[in-house]
Design an enzyme around this catalytic site. Sequence first.
Site, PDB file in Angstrom:
ATOM      1  N   HIS A   1      -3.585  36.321  -1.331  1.00  0.00           N
ATOM      2  CA  HIS A   1      -3.667  37.119  -2.562  1.00  0.00           C
ATOM      3  C   HIS A   1      -3.205  36.384  -3.823  1.00  0.00           C
ATOM      4  CE1 HIS A   1      -4.548  40.306   0.188  1.00  0.00           C
ATOM      5  NE2 HIS A   1      -4.579  41.224  -0.744  1.00  0.00           N
TER       6      HIS A   1
ATOM      7  N   ASN B   1       0.450  39.701   1.615  1.00  0.00           N
ATOM      8  CA  ASN B   1      -0.223  39.105   0.458  1.00  0.00           C
ATOM      9  C   ASN B   1      -0.870  37.773   0.802  1.00  0.00           C
ATOM     10  OD1 ASN B   1       0.638  41.221  -1.234  1.00  0.00           O
ATOM     11  ND2 ASN B   1       2.648  40.273  -1.394  1.00  0.00           N
TER      12      ASN B   1
ATOM     13  N   ARG C   1       6.585  63.985 -12.752  1.00  0.00           N
ATOM     14  CA  ARG C   1       7.596  63.151 -12.073  1.00  0.00           C
ATOM     15  C   ARG C   1       7.427  63.091 -10.563  1.00  0.00           C
ATOM     16  NH1 ARG C   1      11.326  65.377 -15.963  1.00  0.00           N
ATOM     17  NH2 ARG C   1      11.508  63.902 -17.659  1.00  0.00           N
TER      18      ARG C   1
ATOM     19  N   ARG D   1       7.330  42.089   3.880  1.00  0.00           N
ATOM     20  CA  ARG D   1       6.069  42.719   3.453  1.00  0.00           C
ATOM     21  C   ARG D   1       5.187  41.752   2.656  1.00  0.00           C
ATOM     22  NH1 ARG D   1       4.771  48.771   1.092  1.00  0.00           N
ATOM     23  NH2 ARG D   1       2.559  48.339   0.767  1.00  0.00           N
TER      24      ARG D   1
ATOM     25  N   LYS E   1       1.731  51.414  -1.982  1.00  0.00           N
ATOM     26  CA  LYS E   1       1.604  50.650  -3.228  1.00  0.00           C
ATOM     27  C   LYS E   1       0.523  51.323  -4.060  1.00  0.00           C
ATOM     28  CE  LYS E   1       2.970  45.948  -2.060  1.00  0.00           C
ATOM     29  NZ  LYS E   1       2.492  44.538  -1.958  1.00  0.00           N
TER      30      LYS E   1
ATOM     31  N   GLU F   1       8.974  45.577  -0.277  1.00  0.00           N
ATOM     32  CA  GLU F   1       8.666  44.150  -0.366  1.00  0.00           C
ATOM     33  C   GLU F   1       9.862  43.307  -0.815  1.00  0.00           C
ATOM     34  OE1 GLU F   1       4.501  43.263  -1.376  1.00  0.00           O
ATOM     35  OE2 GLU F   1       5.303  41.632  -2.587  1.00  0.00           O
TER      36      GLU F   1
ATOM     37  N   LYS G   1       0.142  46.690   9.817  1.00  0.00           N
ATOM     38  CA  LYS G   1       0.667  47.032   8.487  1.00  0.00           C
ATOM     39  C   LYS G   1       1.797  48.059   8.576  1.00  0.00           C
ATOM     40  CE  LYS G   1      -0.259  48.056   3.724  1.00  0.00           C
ATOM     41  NZ  LYS G   1      -1.158  48.027   2.601  1.00  0.00           N
TER      42      LYS G   1
ATOM     43  N   HIS H   1     -12.463  42.479  -4.892  1.00  0.00           N
ATOM     44  CA  HIS H   1     -11.115  42.127  -4.429  1.00  0.00           C
ATOM     45  C   HIS H   1     -11.161  41.434  -3.064  1.00  0.00           C
ATOM     46  CE1 HIS H   1      -6.827  42.426  -3.692  1.00  0.00           C
ATOM     47  NE2 HIS H   1      -7.108  42.969  -2.529  1.00  0.00           N
TER      48      HIS H   1
HETATM   49  P1  NAD Z   1     -13.531  50.595  -4.397  1.00  0.00           P
HETATM   50  O1  NAD Z   1     -12.603  51.718  -4.300  1.00  0.00           O
HETATM   51  O2  NAD Z   1     -14.007  50.178  -5.737  1.00  0.00           O
HETATM   52  O3  NAD Z   1     -14.797  50.927  -3.482  1.00  0.00           O
HETATM   53  C1  NAD Z   1     -15.840  50.002  -3.435  1.00  0.00           C
HETATM   54  C2  NAD Z   1     -17.187  50.646  -3.834  1.00  0.00           C
HETATM   55  O4  NAD Z   1     -17.659  51.398  -2.724  1.00  0.00           O
HETATM   56  C3  NAD Z   1     -17.110  51.602  -5.003  1.00  0.00           C
HETATM   57  O5  NAD Z   1     -18.296  51.469  -5.777  1.00  0.00           O
HETATM   58  C4  NAD Z   1     -17.102  52.981  -4.339  1.00  0.00           C
HETATM   59  O6  NAD Z   1     -17.650  53.956  -5.150  1.00  0.00           O
HETATM   60  C5  NAD Z   1     -17.963  52.726  -3.133  1.00  0.00           C
HETATM   61  N1  NAD Z   1     -17.681  53.539  -1.964  1.00  0.00           N
HETATM   62  C6  NAD Z   1     -16.470  53.921  -1.490  1.00  0.00           C
HETATM   63  N2  NAD Z   1     -16.615  54.518  -0.299  1.00  0.00           N
HETATM   64  C7  NAD Z   1     -17.937  54.532  -0.019  1.00  0.00           C
HETATM   65  C8  NAD Z   1     -18.701  54.990   1.078  1.00  0.00           C
HETATM   66  N3  NAD Z   1     -18.112  55.508   2.165  1.00  0.00           N
HETATM   67  N4  NAD Z   1     -20.038  54.848   1.027  1.00  0.00           N
HETATM   68  C9  NAD Z   1     -20.655  54.267  -0.047  1.00  0.00           C
HETATM   69  N5  NAD Z   1     -19.971  53.785  -1.098  1.00  0.00           N
HETATM   70  C10 NAD Z   1     -18.623  53.919  -1.078  1.00  0.00           C
HETATM   71  O7  NAD Z   1     -12.937  49.262  -3.745  1.00  0.00           O
HETATM   72  P2  NAD Z   1     -12.147  48.935  -2.412  1.00  0.00           P
HETATM   73  O8  NAD Z   1     -12.663  47.621  -1.969  1.00  0.00           O
HETATM   74  O9  NAD Z   1     -12.108  50.059  -1.471  1.00  0.00           O
HETATM   75  O10 NAD Z   1     -10.652  48.745  -2.944  1.00  0.00           O
HETATM   76  C11 NAD Z   1     -10.312  47.691  -3.806  1.00  0.00           C
HETATM   77  C12 NAD Z   1      -9.027  48.038  -4.512  1.00  0.00           C
HETATM   78  O11 NAD Z   1      -7.986  48.217  -3.551  1.00  0.00           O
HETATM   79  C13 NAD Z   1      -8.545  46.957  -5.455  1.00  0.00           C
HETATM   80  O12 NAD Z   1      -8.210  47.561  -6.679  1.00  0.00           O
HETATM   81  C14 NAD Z   1      -7.305  46.410  -4.797  1.00  0.00           C
HETATM   82  O13 NAD Z   1      -6.349  45.928  -5.702  1.00  0.00           O
HETATM   83  C15 NAD Z   1      -6.809  47.602  -4.049  1.00  0.00           C
HETATM   84  N6  NAD Z   1      -5.933  47.301  -2.912  1.00  0.00           N
HETATM   85  C16 NAD Z   1      -4.766  47.978  -2.856  1.00  0.00           C
HETATM   86  C17 NAD Z   1      -3.920  47.766  -1.791  1.00  0.00           C
HETATM   87  C18 NAD Z   1      -2.669  48.568  -1.674  1.00  0.00           C
HETATM   88  O14 NAD Z   1      -1.856  48.281  -0.805  1.00  0.00           O
HETATM   89  N7  NAD Z   1      -2.490  49.596  -2.474  1.00  0.00           N
HETATM   90  C19 NAD Z   1      -4.263  46.859  -0.779  1.00  0.00           C
HETATM   91  C20 NAD Z   1      -5.469  46.180  -0.876  1.00  0.00           C
HETATM   92  C21 NAD Z   1      -6.310  46.409  -1.965  1.00  0.00           C
HETATM   93  N1  GLY Z   2      -1.742  45.001   0.458  1.00  0.00           N
HETATM   94  C1  GLY Z   2      -0.402  44.468   0.413  1.00  0.00           C
HETATM   95  C2  GLY Z   2       0.647  45.477   0.726  1.00  0.00           C
HETATM   96  O1  GLY Z   2       0.365  46.638   0.940  1.00  0.00           O
HETATM   97  O2  GLY Z   2       1.795  45.144   0.761  1.00  0.00           O
END
Ligand code: NAD
Ligand code: GLY
Length: 379
Positions: free
Chosen positions: A255, A252, A128, A248, A150, A244, A234, A273
């Site tokens: 998006h 997006n 939890r 907030r 998020k 949101e 942000k 993404h």
């Molecule tokens: P990811 O975590 O898949 O990383 C991208 C790739 O890079 C992966 O293969 C990873 O293994 C590799 N990698 C990571 N760090 C590395 C490094 N320093 N050196 C070499 N390789 C490395 O993808 P991402 O683009 O970081 O994140 C995308 C995700 O984030 C999506 O799922 C998206 O929905 C989410 N997201 C969330 C929010 C939020 O507010 N929570 C905001 C934007 C995006």
């Molecule tokens: N990436 C959108 C948010 O954090 O609200």
Amino acid sequence: MNRNGGSVSSLRVDLGERGYDILVGEGLLEAAGRRMRPLLAQDRVIIVSDENVAPLYLGTLEKSLDGAGVEHASVILAPGEGTKDFDGLRELTDALLDARVERGTTLVALGGGVIGDIAGFAAAITLRGLDYVQVPTTLLAQVDSSVGGKTGINTAQGKNLIGAFHQPRLVLSDIATLDSLSRRELLAGYAEVVKHALISDAEFFDWLEDEGEGLIAGDRERRRHAVLTCMSIKASIVAEDEREAGRRALLNLGHTFGHALEAETGFGDRLLHGEAVAIGLGLAFELSARLGLCDPDDAGRVRRHLAAVGLPTGLGGLADPSWSAESLFAHMGHDKKARDGGLTFVLARGIGQAFITRDVDTGDVGALLEDALAALTDT
Ligand code: NAD
Ligand code: GLY
């Protein structure tokens, strides 16, 4: 300067007792144990990482925890968006329970947005609620996903539809970790950098037009400036509207279109993404221009900058013959921003002037998507 020689800047996400610091700089991985120890309820953490990141940075993080007297174990997941689903979540929560986590155990998310989102969600629901620390290693995670709380996973119906708001206790963004990112991943993160500028900082967009190439090429000072600027945009939005209810949703921008494209391509390597966001930013500005809300020159400037750095701005190379405006539109209906059956869009009156509206005629959106698809068969 920190003890490892790099200078560190800090920002606060002002959320009262759930507020936390974002530290940005070099040498933070080496200093992670010392930085996080005062926040730990128990001198034990579980690191969550992926198979790409662990060989690069897990050892340094573990050494730093050893130095600070913090016990640690780790769970290493497969890399990529495909991990962010129910199977990945079950694997992670099983491993956490097998490792006998207690309420005072903190999770440490070492990786990109995928690891941050799934580890944050596992922290929200295991026993939890556990504390967690974000140690983002992609540009995307450093400028966006590591902050704001998020967390979640994808389902067949869409992106991030299962999740929770759960704020981290600390964010440690070590700029040096960006050196090992592939150019494609770096560019995907750069799309989120551009997004922040387009939302509310026209001067930052000017700066990106001049300095973006240098940032992408590896200049650490430019990278630090970009991470700090995005984080301060942000952090102030999140502090004002954590869950949101309103403002907030500006974050997006791009998006609603982007998520539909990701859903259509099946959340995989075919479209990252950030690449989907880049196309979505172009479409959001194009729609704004078509509706007479923003100068078409601004829409052109956005597309030109994204294309100049090598990001996709259209559906070329992506769409297959089964795609239709209707199928893309159907994905938008699953977007979390949909309300009472209607869609919420983030549009712009110009660069740095994004706004939220529910007043968009679905016919205009359909026409935009049809034109984007028609452009593929015309060429
Ligand atoms: P990811 O975590 O898949 O990383 C991208 C790739 O890079 C992966 O293969 C990873 O293994 C590799 N990698 C990571 N760090 C590395 C490094 N320093 N050196 C070499 N390789 C490395 O993808 P991402 O683009 O970081 O994140 C995308 C995700 O984030 C999506 O799922 C998206 O929905 C989410 N997201 C969330 C929010 C939020 O507010 N929570 C905001 C934007 C995006
Ligand atoms: N990436 C959108 C948010 O954090 O609200």
